[in-house]
Design an enzyme around this catalytic site. Structure first.
Site, mmCIF file in Angstrom:
data_model
loop_
_atom_site.group_PDB
_atom_site.id
_atom_site.type_symbol
_atom_site.label_atom_id
_atom_site.label_comp_id
_atom_site.label_asym_id
_atom_site.label_seq_id
_atom_site.Cartn_x
_atom_site.Cartn_y
_atom_site.Cartn_z
ATOM 1 N N THR A 126 7.330 4.332 1.203
ATOM 2 C CA THR A 126 6.912 5.658 0.741
ATOM 3 C C THR A 126 6.861 6.645 1.903
ATOM 4 O O THR A 126 7.330 7.782 1.797
ATOM 5 C CB THR A 126 5.523 5.576 0.076
ATOM 6 O OG1 THR A 126 5.587 4.703 -1.046
ATOM 7 C CG2 THR A 126 5.051 6.946 -0.376
ATOM 8 N N HIS B 164 19.613 1.557 1.726
ATOM 9 C CA HIS B 164 18.523 2.500 1.462
ATOM 10 C C HIS B 164 17.560 2.060 0.363
ATOM 11 O O HIS B 164 16.357 2.178 0.516
ATOM 12 C CB HIS B 164 19.140 3.853 1.097
ATOM 13 C CG HIS B 164 18.145 4.943 0.848
ATOM 14 N ND1 HIS B 164 17.258 5.371 1.810
ATOM 15 C CD2 HIS B 164 17.898 5.692 -0.260
ATOM 16 C CE1 HIS B 164 16.507 6.351 1.318
ATOM 17 N NE2 HIS B 164 16.864 6.553 0.064
ATOM 18 N N SER C 105 12.739 7.646 -7.543
ATOM 19 C CA SER C 105 11.988 6.431 -7.201
ATOM 20 C C SER C 105 10.485 6.681 -7.113
ATOM 21 O O SER C 105 9.685 5.890 -7.614
ATOM 22 C CB SER C 105 12.495 5.839 -5.885
ATOM 23 O OG SER C 105 12.490 6.815 -4.871
ATOM 24 N N ARG D 114 20.550 4.517 -8.645
ATOM 25 C CA ARG D 114 19.382 5.387 -8.777
ATOM 26 C C ARG D 114 19.745 6.842 -8.543
ATOM 27 O O ARG D 114 20.396 7.184 -7.560
ATOM 28 C CB ARG D 114 18.301 4.968 -7.779
ATOM 29 C CG ARG D 114 17.107 5.924 -7.748
ATOM 30 C CD ARG D 114 16.018 5.402 -6.858
ATOM 31 N NE ARG D 114 16.360 5.435 -5.442
ATOM 32 C CZ ARG D 114 16.155 6.482 -4.644
ATOM 33 N NH1 ARG D 114 15.668 7.601 -5.127
ATOM 34 N NH2 ARG D 114 16.458 6.391 -3.360
ATOM 35 N N ARG E 190 25.056 9.361 -5.125
ATOM 36 C CA ARG E 190 25.096 8.680 -3.828
ATOM 37 C C ARG E 190 26.166 7.598 -3.743
ATOM 38 O O ARG E 190 26.750 7.389 -2.680
ATOM 39 C CB ARG E 190 23.717 8.074 -3.529
ATOM 40 C CG ARG E 190 22.680 9.118 -3.217
ATOM 41 C CD ARG E 190 21.323 8.517 -2.983
ATOM 42 N NE ARG E 190 20.362 9.554 -2.667
ATOM 43 C CZ ARG E 190 19.075 9.333 -2.453
ATOM 44 N NH1 ARG E 190 18.602 8.099 -2.540
ATOM 45 N NH2 ARG E 190 18.262 10.315 -2.167
ATOM 46 N N HIS F 243 22.334 4.911 1.432
ATOM 47 C CA HIS F 243 22.211 6.365 1.568
ATOM 48 C C HIS F 243 23.417 6.852 2.356
ATOM 49 O O HIS F 243 23.727 6.304 3.420
ATOM 50 C CB HIS F 243 20.915 6.735 2.286
ATOM 51 C CG HIS F 243 20.536 8.168 2.074
ATOM 52 N ND1 HIS F 243 21.235 9.206 2.652
ATOM 53 C CD2 HIS F 243 19.568 8.747 1.319
ATOM 54 C CE1 HIS F 243 20.702 10.363 2.270
ATOM 55 N NE2 HIS F 243 19.687 10.106 1.456
ATOM 56 N N ASP G 129 9.977 -9.292 0.384
ATOM 57 C CA ASP G 129 9.033 -10.400 0.224
ATOM 58 C C ASP G 129 8.659 -10.650 -1.240
ATOM 59 O O ASP G 129 8.596 -11.790 -1.691
ATOM 60 C CB ASP G 129 7.759 -10.129 1.042
ATOM 61 C CG ASP G 129 8.051 -9.874 2.511
ATOM 62 O OD1 ASP G 129 8.953 -10.543 3.053
ATOM 63 O OD2 ASP G 129 7.395 -9.010 3.105
ATOM 64 N N ALA H 36 3.161 3.041 -5.184
ATOM 65 C CA ALA H 36 2.938 2.224 -6.381
ATOM 66 C C ALA H 36 1.598 1.491 -6.295
ATOM 67 O O ALA H 36 0.766 1.570 -7.207
ATOM 68 C CB ALA H 36 4.080 1.217 -6.541
ATOM 69 N N GLU I 172 19.355 17.960 -5.648
ATOM 70 C CA GLU I 172 20.040 16.905 -4.908
ATOM 71 C C GLU I 172 21.187 16.360 -5.748
ATOM 72 O O GLU I 172 21.365 16.723 -6.918
ATOM 73 C CB GLU I 172 19.044 15.793 -4.533
ATOM 74 C CG GLU I 172 17.946 16.281 -3.596
ATOM 75 C CD GLU I 172 16.952 15.207 -3.216
ATOM 76 O OE1 GLU I 172 17.096 14.066 -3.682
ATOM 77 O OE2 GLU I 172 16.023 15.506 -2.444
ATOM 78 N N GLN J 10 12.012 11.169 2.433
ATOM 79 C CA GLN J 10 12.069 12.557 2.893
ATOM 80 C C GLN J 10 12.210 13.545 1.733
ATOM 81 O O GLN J 10 11.501 14.531 1.655
ATOM 82 C CB GLN J 10 13.263 12.749 3.844
ATOM 83 C CG GLN J 10 13.096 12.111 5.203
ATOM 84 C CD GLN J 10 14.283 12.446 6.108
ATOM 85 O OE1 GLN J 10 15.243 13.100 5.709
ATOM 86 N NE2 GLN J 10 14.217 11.991 7.342
ATOM 87 N N SER K 45 0.817 -1.219 0.000
ATOM 88 C CA SER K 45 0.000 0.000 0.000
ATOM 89 C C SER K 45 0.850 1.267 0.000
ATOM 90 O O SER K 45 0.471 2.286 0.589
ATOM 91 C CB SER K 45 -0.933 -0.004 1.214
ATOM 92 O OG SER K 45 -0.188 -0.092 2.417
ATOM 93 N N GLY K 46 2.007 1.204 -0.663
ATOM 94 C CA GLY K 46 2.811 2.405 -0.860
ATOM 95 C C GLY K 46 2.319 3.161 -2.076
ATOM 96 O O GLY K 46 1.232 2.912 -2.608
ATOM 97 N N TYR L 166 8.517 6.977 4.486
ATOM 98 C CA TYR L 166 9.793 7.429 5.030
ATOM 99 C C TYR L 166 10.652 8.175 4.004
ATOM 100 O O TYR L 166 11.787 8.538 4.303
ATOM 101 C CB TYR L 166 10.563 6.244 5.609
ATOM 102 C CG TYR L 166 9.843 5.635 6.799
ATOM 103 C CD1 TYR L 166 9.992 6.166 8.074
ATOM 104 C CD2 TYR L 166 8.981 4.564 6.641
ATOM 105 C CE1 TYR L 166 9.321 5.638 9.160
ATOM 106 C CE2 TYR L 166 8.301 4.019 7.720
ATOM 107 C CZ TYR L 166 8.471 4.561 8.980
ATOM 108 O OH TYR L 166 7.782 4.036 10.037
#
Length: 532
Positions: free
Chosen positions: A43, A352, A392, A387, A291, A243, A222, A13, A115, A47, A10-11, A45
């Site tokens: 999702t 991350h 994302s 990435r 990164r 990260h 999973d 996507a 960023e 930031q 349930s994020g 978390y």
């Protein structure tokens, strides 16, 4: 239980896809399964923000594409990169229409951040809790949609295929089909079937495979593990993004507090134990290098200095602006005695994001028929070997839309699900000692962190594989002989994911992007994906 469209996760996507399908087919049943509460996702978390071209006077699709390709270090699928970048603005506008709020300036224009790896200011954000705000808007929209049903606190065991009908299914079987999933209802500990014509895996990442991660406790890989067991295709699992700047708290394991890259975008400077601004020694872009480069630089400085962290210096920054942009970070620092106006923030890299995952095509289709994958659990070709920051959330929205488009176009052509047998738990009994599970998890996380982390070599990978093989044997023995529990199922999945990361790293005889090995420090001539 039978449903028309099944969503696991349930994020951003899963919710984006579910909303689109439910609105298109108001008479169809859309079921979302989560193993925790509906809002406990990766999702939530996130930031930093979402990267999207929305200022065509100063930015362009071509620049965003180029930045993504450079970060991906030769492994991005250029067609996919173009699709995501060019379709991104429309998907972000849909999210805004659903109620997501991004920060604006005094004139009412969106305030854009920058960023590492980005050539322009293009990051939309909501303070330092962008993911949480996006999740809030989507959940509120989903809960108002009458044909969306949430099943919470249910753990998905396996994807159901012909294997469960008694057929031999191997990697070379050309027409593996998905009929739904088996789930463990953690309210009554019964194993049940949820059958569906179409299934979408949006199960998130796998950061919990490592000792320290920015991911929540649910991020146990999973979806990837289930697809691998079902003989689906997995690719590029060796590319685990660390990260560079998670808050260092002595002795803490598990989820670490993330210090978003946007802090460095606003002027934060990385310093070593001696107080030196060291990034200029590693890259011309200094603190705003991609990164992978920043994480390796920090790792090297920690090894040189014999320390467990470096520092992020924000003391020279405008404190009122810092509090406005990063209220969560400021509050967290104060809670552990760090005043950013006087003290530097101790930071260290933490697992991350997984750039690899379930191999999908341009419509989000996995190698298993009627099974889609979207978000961090999928490998679409966008990220390549590394990435680009804030790509994302954009990828999740774009591919949720593409999965939706393909699923509704094919829905009426899909045959009804055949009769599926109940789960067979015959011969199993109560586990005698939970320590057999908890200790194995600690061992796995230690092995992955020590041997398959930011810097690798052949000897470390061989050691890791031997230990993972042993953990696999022990855990499979438990799985075959005892009643299943969420803890056992997560351990089993994480061991599979650890194996896939280590196997991919072993096969890649070069250093590229997030995979760096001291035995092969240069890139090989041949650019290829590692498919398992």
């Amino acid at each position: 239980m039978k449903t028309d469209f099944l969503v696991i996760g349930s994020g951003i996507a899963g919710l984006t896809y579910a909303l689109k399908v439910a609105n298109h087919f108001p008479e169809k049943r859309v079921t979302i399964i989560t193993k925790a509460s509906a809002d406990e996702t990766n999702t939530k978390y996130a930031q930093g923000g979402v990267a999207v071209v929305n200022d065509l006077e100063n930015d362009s699709f071509e620049k965003h594409i180029e930045d993504t390709l450079i970060a991906g270090d030769g492994l991005c699928d250029e067609e996919i990169v173009e699709i995501v970048v060019k379709e991104g603005p429309a998907r972000v506008q849909e999210l805004i229409n659903w109620g997501a709020r991004f920060d604006k300036d005094a004139e009412g224009d969106y305030r854009l951040g920058k960023e590492g790896g980005h050539s322009e200011f293009r990051i939309l954000h909501h303070k330092d809790v962008t993911g949480k705000e996006m999740e809030r808007a989507l959940l509120e929209a989903a809960e108002k949609t009458p044909n969306i049903e949430f099943i919470k606190h249910c753990f998905v065991l396996d994807v159901i295929t012909q294997h469960h009908l008694g057929y031999l299914v191997t990697k070379s079987t050309p027409d593996i089909e998905c009929y739904g999933v088996y789930v463990l209802n953690t309210n009554n500990y019964r194993i049940e079937k949820v059958l569906s014509k179409v299934t979408l895996l949006a199960t998130g990442g796998n950061g919990q495979v490592y000792r320290t991660t920015t991911n929540p406790a649910i991020a146990t890989g999973d979806g990837v593990a289930m697809v691998y067991r079902a003989k689906g295709r997995i690719e590029n699992m060796e590319f685990i993004q660390f990260h560079p700047t998670a808050l260092y708290e002595a002795g803490k394991r598990g989820q670490a507090f993330l210090i978003t890259e946007a802090v460095r975008g606003d002027g934060g400077i990385l310093r070593n134990r001696a107080g030196e601004a060291f990034m200029e020694r590693y890259d011309a872009r200094k603190d705003l290098a991609p990164r992978d480069i920043v994480a390796r630089a920090i790792d090297n400085e920690m090894k040189i200095g014999g320390t467990e962290h470096v520092y992020l210096d924000c003391r020279h920054m405008d404190i009122e602006k810092f509090k406005e942009h990063f209220p969560n970070i400021n509050e967290k620092c104060l809670s552990i005695g760090i005043d950013v106006t006087k003290d530097m923030i101790p930071v260290a890299p933490a697992a991350h994001y997984s750039c690899g995952g379930i191999k999908t095509d341009e419509w989000g289709r996995s190698s298993i028929i009627n099974l889609y994958a979207c978000g961090e659990c999928a490998s679409t070709g966008l990220h390549g070997a590394n990435r680009l920051a804030s790509n994302s959330l954009l990828e999740a929205m774009v591919f949720a839309h593409r999965c939706y488009i393909d699923a509704i176009s094919r829905f009426d052509l899909i045959k009804d699900v055949p009769e599926i047998p109940d789960w067979n738990a015959e011969g199993t009994s109560e586990p005698k000692e939970m320590i057999l599970i908890t200790q194995s998890l600690k061992e796995l996380q230690q092995v992955m962190s020590d041997y398959v982390g930011i810097v690798r070599n052949t000897v470390r990978l061989q050691r890791a594989m031997k230990r993972i093989d042993l953990l696999f044997e022990e855990t499979e023995g438990l799985y075959q002989s005892t009643f299943v529990s969420p803890q056992l199922l997560e351990l089993r999945n994480m061991i599979t994911v650890g194996y896939l990361i280590t196997k991919g790293a072993t096969f890649r005889k070069e250093s590229r992007g997030l995979h760096y090995t001291t035995d092969y420090p240069e890139k090989a001539g041949l650019v290829q994906n590692i498919v398992l």
